[in-house]
Scaffold this active site. Structure first.
Site, PDB file in Angstrom:
ATOM      1  CG  HIS A 220      10.930   4.016  -8.087  1.00  0.00           C
ATOM      2  ND1 HIS A 220      10.189   3.314  -9.011  1.00  0.00           N
ATOM      3  CD2 HIS A 220      10.441   5.284  -8.096  1.00  0.00           C
ATOM      4  CE1 HIS A 220       9.306   4.110  -9.571  1.00  0.00           C
ATOM      5  NE2 HIS A 220       9.432   5.309  -9.028  1.00  0.00           N
ATOM      6  CE  LYS A 222       6.565   3.864  -5.861  1.00  0.00           C
ATOM      7  NZ  LYS A 222       7.337   3.778  -7.112  1.00  0.00           N
ATOM      8  CG  ASP A 227       1.419  -8.892  12.613  1.00  0.00           C
ATOM      9  OD1 ASP A 227       2.290  -8.178  13.163  1.00  0.00           O
ATOM     10  OD2 ASP A 227       0.226  -8.901  12.969  1.00  0.00           O
ATOM     11  CG  HIS A 407       2.596   6.305 -11.015  1.00  0.00           C
ATOM     12  ND1 HIS A 407       2.912   5.820  -9.754  1.00  0.00           N
ATOM     13  CD2 HIS A 407       3.758   6.820 -11.504  1.00  0.00           C
ATOM     14  CE1 HIS A 407       4.177   6.051  -9.497  1.00  0.00           C
ATOM     15  NE2 HIS A 407       4.732   6.652 -10.543  1.00  0.00           N
ATOM     16  CE  LYS A 409       5.361   2.830 -11.291  1.00  0.00           C
ATOM     17  NZ  LYS A 409       5.842   3.821 -12.098  1.00  0.00           N
ATOM     18  CG  ASP A 414       0.265 -15.304 -24.633  1.00  0.00           C
ATOM     19  OD1 ASP A 414      -0.033 -14.382 -25.409  1.00  0.00           O
ATOM     20  OD2 ASP A 414       1.200 -16.089 -24.817  1.00  0.00           O
TER      21      ASP A 414
END
Length: 487
Positions: A220, A222, A227, A407, A409, A414
């Site tokens: 899952h 991404k 370089d 979508h 996350k 604080d």
């Protein structure tokens, strides 16, 4: 043998098989809520429960993959003193330094300073940044995505990748077999390979393979790394949201990525190479050869530069009874003093995480949870609603986002610490999928994430708790909650 004797034998066989699997559940190292859910499924649903457990009951990734990972880890350990930055504790606040120590002890990844970051939350800006960095690449382009769809605005990214390969840049694309199923059925893999791009299917699935390797454990993550200097990660899949799942009735997907420039890019490259190498023997040997050459030619590591963003890579994958990112989230909630803001598309916690959120709010911390009003999974939608009332009763501010399928996350504590990446607030992300998070310890960078969450809040509304759903819907929601640890 009479038909009745045969039926009795089959019933006995099923009972013994279910009992054997139940013992595996009881003796396995897993959350008690998940264990109880599996015991319920095994004995409440004859045959179906047994078949379900054999297919998805244990997070099996295969012995060959495990052997390749062990060889890669051995190589990584042999060169860690030169390949990774020094093992220091640069985090200032004690409560967050302890989290950094937890991550380092479990994963080996340290908090590195001197990283320059930019938060991107607009699809055009994300894709334009991808293209610009790919066009500037001189040595490597590493890409890993759960979902790749080469339509709409994404086509320009894949074209830039092929052009980079044409001028001698080593380009590698890892796409999940299930999440990117449409991509693998399209002509894109052949086009990319024809242009010189190396393309690999992550966690391939098959009917017979499912009995030996669990098919619903997915990669899952991404990632885009250029370089070993620039890296991107976040919630964004390589899709055009104007075209992606437009028949689901949830609007366009709303995502964000973090562009990072600095030592953290090397650590994210290490995550990519780990995923790439374990897919097959060729990938492993080629990766070991490439990294050995890189380590031999690289200059000695220098101390991280001052300033910039202090951040730490948190990779997570199935195995054992503990999930690192889950432990980090619960620890961060427990040390929160003033305010917690969470954004997640899928909210299906276990009892321990739910109680931690409740207790955090009850001890006077302002807790805000932002979720999309509509999600693309009916089961998740039913399960999530059953957690709303306990949160509201504890004083948690629950907000429903109306601008599409939110979508992104992120967790902000604080205004001093943040988690940002691919992890949903559900057991699948915590215990099953290969996921990736960034722990961010610099308040200035945390403030950019907090500002984005405030933007989401401005387009959200509190749920109308005066409206009670029909009784049949409430019954379905509670039934789904019984198996929510398995979602």
């Amino acid at each position: 043998m009479t038909s009745s004797s045969l039926a009795n034998a089959l019933v006995l066989f099923h009972f013994l098989l279910a009992l054997t699997l139940a013992l595996r559940v009881i003796y396995s190292r897993r959350a008690s809520s998940a264990a109880l859910a599996w015991l319920t499924v095994l004995f409440a649903f004859p045959l179906v429960g047994v078949l379900a457990y054999l297919l998805i009951g244990e997070p099996r990734l295969g012995q060959a993959r495990a052997r390749r990972r062990a060889e890669l880890v051995s190589f990584h350990g042999a060169f860690a003193d030169r390949f990774l930055p020094p093992q220091t504790d640069p985090v200032c606040e004690t409560r967050f330094r302890q989290i950094a120590h937890l991550v380092r002890a479990d994963s080996g990844y340290v908090a590195t300073g001197g990283n320059h970051t930019r938060l991107l939350s607009d699809t055009d800006a994300i894709l334009q940044a991808f293209i610009a960095d790919i066009r500037a690449a001189q040595r490597t382009c590493l890409m890993a995505f759960y979902i790749v769809e080469g339509s709409g605005r994404v086509e320009a990214v894949l074209q830039a990748l092929m052009q980079a390969a044409g001028r001698g840049v080593r380009c590698q694309l890892l796409a999940d077999a299930l999440g990117s199923a449409a991509f693998w059925r399209s002509g894109w893999p052949a086009r990319l390979r024809g242009a010189g791009v190396e393309v690999t299917r992550a966690l391939p699935v098959g009917l017979l393979k499912s009995f030996w390797v669990r098919s619903d454990v997915r990669n899952h993550r991404k990632l885009l790394i250029v370089d070993y200097r620039v890296a991107y990660t976040g919630s964004y899949n390589l899709v055009d949201p104007a075209l992606f799942k437009q028949n689901a009735g949830v609007g366009q997907w709303v995502d964000a990525v973090m562009r990072c420039e600095g030592l953290v890019a090397q650590e994210l490259a290490a995550v990519f190479y780990g995923d790439w190498a374990v897919e097959n023997a060729h990938n492993l040997s080629a990766t070991l050869e490439q990294l050995a050459g890189y380590v031999e030619k690289m200059p000695p590591l220098v101390e991280p530069s001052t300033g910039g963003t202090l951040m730490q890579v948190i990779p997570s994958q199935p195995g054992g009874d503990a999930a690192l990112v889950y432990d980090v989230i619960t620890n961060a909630l427990n040390v929160a003093q003033e305010r917690v803001v969470i954004s997640t598309p899928y909210f299906v916690p276990d009892d321990a995480l739910l109680n931690t959120l409740v207790m955090t709010a009850r001890r006077g911390v302002q807790v805000t949870l932002i979720v999309p009003r509509h999600v693309d999974s009916r089961l998740v939608r039913y399960a999530s609603r059953t957690y709303y009332q306990p949160l509201l009763d504890a004083g948690v501010q629950l907000m429903l986002f109306d601008g599409g399928l939110l979508h992104t996350k992120a967790v902000v504590i604080d205004d001093s610490f943040a988690l940002f990446g691919t992890v949903n607030m559900d057991m699948r992300s915590f215990y099953l999928n290969l996921e990736l998070s960034l722990a961010i310890y610099t308040p200035e960078t945390v403030a950019t994430i907090r500002a984005l969450l405030d933007h989401y809040l401005a387009h959200s509304e509190a749920p109308d708790i005066a409206q009670h759903p029909p009784r049949i819907q409430r019954f379905i929601e509670r039934c789904v909650r019984l198996v929510s640890p398995l979602l």
